[in-house]
Enzyme design. Structure first.
Site, PDB file in Angstrom:
ATOM      1  N   TYR A  61       0.820  -1.220   0.000  1.00 10.92           N
ATOM      2  CA  TYR A  61       0.000   0.000   0.000  1.00 10.92           C
ATOM      3  C   TYR A  61       0.854   1.271   0.000  1.00 10.92           C
ATOM      4  CZ  TYR A  61      -4.015  -2.865   1.602  1.00 10.92           C
ATOM      5  OH  TYR A  61      -5.005  -3.801   1.736  1.00 10.92           O
ATOM      6  N   SER A 164      -5.454 -13.441   3.453  1.00 10.94           N
ATOM      7  CA  SER A 164      -6.392 -12.532   2.801  1.00 10.94           C
ATOM      8  C   SER A 164      -6.694 -13.053   1.407  1.00 10.94           C
ATOM      9  CB  SER A 164      -5.771 -11.134   2.727  1.00 10.94           C
ATOM     10  OG  SER A 164      -6.663 -10.239   2.129  1.00 10.94           O
ATOM     11  N   ASN A 165      -7.957 -12.978   1.033  1.00  9.43           N
ATOM     12  CA  ASN A 165      -8.406 -13.377  -0.311  1.00  9.43           C
ATOM     13  C   ASN A 165      -8.147 -14.861  -0.599  1.00  9.43           C
ATOM     14  OD1 ASN A 165      -9.079 -10.588  -1.080  1.00  9.43           O
ATOM     15  ND2 ASN A 165      -6.880 -10.272  -0.972  1.00  9.43           N
ATOM     16  N   SER A 216     -13.506  -3.142   1.622  1.00  9.30           N
ATOM     17  CA  SER A 216     -14.342  -2.424   0.647  1.00  9.30           C
ATOM     18  C   SER A 216     -15.832  -2.653   0.896  1.00  9.30           C
ATOM     19  CB  SER A 216     -13.961  -2.792  -0.798  1.00  9.30           C
ATOM     20  OG  SER A 216     -12.683  -2.295  -1.110  1.00  9.30           O
ATOM     21  N   PHE A 224     -21.698   5.328  -3.720  1.00  9.43           N
ATOM     22  CA  PHE A 224     -22.079   6.746  -3.748  1.00  9.43           C
ATOM     23  C   PHE A 224     -22.093   7.310  -5.164  1.00  9.43           C
ATOM     24  CE2 PHE A 224     -20.012   5.590   0.179  1.00  9.43           C
ATOM     25  CZ  PHE A 224     -21.043   5.840   1.063  1.00  9.43           C
TER      26      PHE A 224
HETATM   27  N1  LIG Z   1      -6.920  -7.491   1.721  1.00 12.52           N
HETATM   28  C1  LIG Z   1      -7.111  -6.878   0.569  1.00 12.52           C
HETATM   29  O1  LIG Z   1      -6.825  -7.411  -0.522  1.00 12.52           O
HETATM   30  C2  LIG Z   1      -7.686  -5.488   0.578  1.00 12.52           C
HETATM   31  C3  LIG Z   1      -8.098  -4.894  -0.635  1.00 12.52           C
HETATM   32  C4  LIG Z   1      -8.631  -3.606  -0.572  1.00 12.52           C
HETATM   33  C5  LIG Z   1      -8.737  -2.945   0.651  1.00 12.52           C
HETATM   34  N2  LIG Z   1      -8.314  -3.543   1.797  1.00 12.52           N
HETATM   35  C6  LIG Z   1      -8.397  -2.855   3.111  1.00 12.52           C
HETATM   36  O2  LIG Z   1      -9.717  -2.422   3.312  1.00 12.52           O
HETATM   37  C7  LIG Z   1      -9.722  -1.017   3.607  1.00 12.52           C
HETATM   38  C8  LIG Z   1     -11.018  -0.422   3.110  1.00 12.52           C
HETATM   39  O3  LIG Z   1     -11.111  -0.566   1.679  1.00 12.52           O
HETATM   40  P1  LIG Z   1     -11.711   0.613   0.809  1.00 12.52           P
HETATM   41  O4  LIG Z   1     -10.878   1.834   0.974  1.00 12.52           O
HETATM   42  O5  LIG Z   1     -11.977   0.114  -0.567  1.00 12.52           O
HETATM   43  O6  LIG Z   1     -13.098   0.859   1.616  1.00 12.52           O
HETATM   44  P2  LIG Z   1     -14.478   1.492   1.230  1.00 12.52           P
HETATM   45  O7  LIG Z   1     -15.038   2.012   2.501  1.00 12.52           O
HETATM   46  O8  LIG Z   1     -15.306   0.548   0.437  1.00 12.52           O
HETATM   47  O9  LIG Z   1     -14.123   2.716   0.250  1.00 12.52           O
HETATM   48  C9  LIG Z   1     -13.495   3.861   0.711  1.00 12.52           C
HETATM   49  C10 LIG Z   1     -13.695   4.953  -0.334  1.00 12.52           C
HETATM   50  O10 LIG Z   1     -15.070   5.347  -0.296  1.00 12.52           O
HETATM   51  C11 LIG Z   1     -15.137   6.758  -0.123  1.00 12.52           C
HETATM   52  N3  LIG Z   1     -16.308   7.091   0.698  1.00 12.52           N
HETATM   53  C12 LIG Z   1     -16.591   6.659   1.942  1.00 12.52           C
HETATM   54  N4  LIG Z   1     -17.737   7.207   2.403  1.00 12.52           N
HETATM   55  C13 LIG Z   1     -18.190   8.008   1.408  1.00 12.52           C
HETATM   56  C14 LIG Z   1     -19.331   8.852   1.261  1.00 12.52           C
HETATM   57  N5  LIG Z   1     -20.242   8.999   2.225  1.00 12.52           N
HETATM   58  N6  LIG Z   1     -19.480   9.534   0.089  1.00 12.52           N
HETATM   59  C15 LIG Z   1     -18.560   9.404  -0.920  1.00 12.52           C
HETATM   60  N7  LIG Z   1     -17.453   8.630  -0.825  1.00 12.52           N
HETATM   61  C16 LIG Z   1     -17.270   7.933   0.331  1.00 12.52           C
HETATM   62  C17 LIG Z   1     -13.859   7.141   0.587  1.00 12.52           C
HETATM   63  O11 LIG Z   1     -13.548   8.498   0.322  1.00 12.52           O
HETATM   64  P3  LIG Z   1     -13.241   9.535   1.537  1.00 12.52           P
HETATM   65  O12 LIG Z   1     -11.836   9.282   1.933  1.00 12.52           O
HETATM   66  O13 LIG Z   1     -13.442  10.849   0.867  1.00 12.52           O
HETATM   67  O14 LIG Z   1     -14.225   9.268   2.622  1.00 12.52           O
HETATM   68  C18 LIG Z   1     -12.855   6.184  -0.038  1.00 12.52           C
HETATM   69  O15 LIG Z   1     -12.350   6.699  -1.257  1.00 12.52           O
HETATM   70  C19 LIG Z   1      -8.450  -0.503   2.923  1.00 12.52           C
HETATM   71  O16 LIG Z   1      -7.965   0.699   3.491  1.00 12.52           O
HETATM   72  C20 LIG Z   1      -7.488  -1.637   3.195  1.00 12.52           C
HETATM   73  O17 LIG Z   1      -6.984  -1.514   4.510  1.00 12.52           O
HETATM   74  C21 LIG Z   1      -7.807  -4.814   1.788  1.00 12.52           C
END
Ligand SMILES: NC(=O)c1ccc[n+]([C@@H]2O[C@H](COP(=O)([O-])OP(=O)(O)OC[C@H]3O[C@@H](n4cnc5c(N)ncnc54)[C@H](OP(=O)(O)O)[C@@H]3O)[C@@H](O)[C@H]2O)c1
Length: 306
Positions: A61, A164-165, A216, A224
């Site tokens: 990351y 993971s995955n 996610s 959104f």
């Molecule tokens: N193990 C894996 O393979 C894997 C893969 C992907 C992710 N992850 C982990 O999971 C965590 C979460 O994943 P993710 O970031 O994809 O989570 P997510 O919560 O699905 O998406 C976050 C995105 O949504 C936006 N967002 C949230 N609330 C919003 C709202 N009310 N209106 C508009 N946009 C909004 C955020 O922007 P803002 O910042 O503007 O709120 C951000 O860009 C990651 O940080 C990582 O630690 C793990």
């Protein structure tokens, strides 16, 4: 007599050492947040105040270095949090661990240890609470991974391990080699992507007494943008349930929907906005009934249960 994790779960005993907060802060996108070390530190402190003590990273990351720099401004915070990181993805190009000709996965003992050592340096800490194999490696030798885990645990550099995955079979393979000590499978799950539910990964977690971590949950923000018919149906259903349960926002309903799963899931947040974290933690108090839960499922699928 040996007590399995599933037996412990049935008895309601604490499964995990260390304990993780039920909602986890994810730092995947931190490089795009454009925060100074001081601003990131303030974000982390507020997240901790809100009761979120678990922080999710991965070597790929690029989040470990900025997080480590922020933490270095207030090292006493380290003992108040659990740090999760991941290893095993080697991107093409020149990275911390040398040049790679092609994107690939590497779960060799040598790589797991080298990656973890690098993570410790970046995070400016001498241990992590949880190390995950980021993606299943088709060349994985389960006994070799178990050996690496044992060594890192004995050295006090990692407190617990997971994956993971991973598919059902890959999880079974490594869980057996590790003597049942894996504590999670971190998988994608949202109202727009229920594949881990369909494939039985969440049932497998329940059977092993393992709490899956869900990434996610807001479909990476796609909830959104509402660009598909599925998203339109899901958002309409979420808004109806939001009114019924008096939630403040749609995200709270999504997190409550994940928390209602019987496998004791740990949803990950991905937001950079502290006010969105404040809203998310309130979802722990929101309870959906079965009919509300299935309404969101039906909206996602586009058809009712048979
Ligand atoms: N193990 C894996 O393979 C894997 C893969 C992907 C992710 N992850 C982990 O999971 C965590 C979460 O994943 P993710 O970031 O994809 O989570 P997510 O919560 O699905 O998406 C976050 C995105 O949504 C936006 N967002 C949230 N609330 C919003 C709202 N009310 N209106 C508009 N946009 C909004 C955020 O922007 P803002 O910042 O503007 O709120 C951000 O860009 C990651 O940080 C990582 O630690 C793990």
């Amino acid at each position: 007599m040996t007590v399995t994790r599933a037996q412990m779960a049935n008895r309601g005993e604490a499964l995990h050492s260390p304990e993780f907060s039920r909602i986890i802060a994810g730092f995947w996108r931190v490089k795009h947040w454009g925060m100074s070390d001081q601003t990131l530190l303030a974000f982390i402190e507020r997240v901790l105040e809100l009761g979120i003590s678990s922080m999710d990273h991965a070597m790929v990351y690029g989040s470990e270095e900025p997080f480590g720099k922020a933490l270095a401004l207030k090292p006493a915070l380290r003992s108040e949090m659990e740090i999760i990181t991941k290893c095993g993805i080697r991107p093409q190009g020149f990275g911390e661990l040398g040049a790679q000709a092609v994107n690939h996965y590497d779960s060799s003992k040598e790589h797991i240890i080298a990656s973890l050592e690098n993570s410790l340096r970046m995070l400016q800490t001498d241990y992590v609470d949880l190390l995950l194999i980021h993606r299943p490696d088709f060349l994985m030798r389960a006994e070799e991974v178990a050996e690496a885990f044992e060594q890192l645990k004995a050295q006090g550099k990692v407190r617990a391990f997971g994956v993971s995955n991973f598919t059902l079979q890959q999880f079974e393979l490594l869980q057996a080699a590790c003597g049942g000590s894996l504590i999670t499978n971190q998988v994608e799950f949202s109202p727009l992507n229920m594949q881990s539910l369909d494939e039985g990964l969440l049932d497998q977690c329940q059977r092993h007494g393992v709490g899956p971590m869900l990434w996610s949950c807001l479909a990476g923000g796609a909830l959104f943008k509402v660009e598909t018919e599925q998203a339109r149906r899901v958002v309409a259903a979420l808004n109806t349930v939001k009114e019924e349960v008096n939630a403040d926002c749609l995200e709270q309903v999504v997190y409550a929907w994940t928390l209602a799963l019987p496998c004791n899931a740990f949803p990950l947040l991905g937001t950079s906005k502290i006010e969105r974290v404040e809203q998310a933690v309130k979802s722990e108090k929101i309870k959906l009934n079965r009919e509300q839960w299935y309404r969101i499922w039906e909206a996602s699928k586009g058809f009712p249960v048979p």
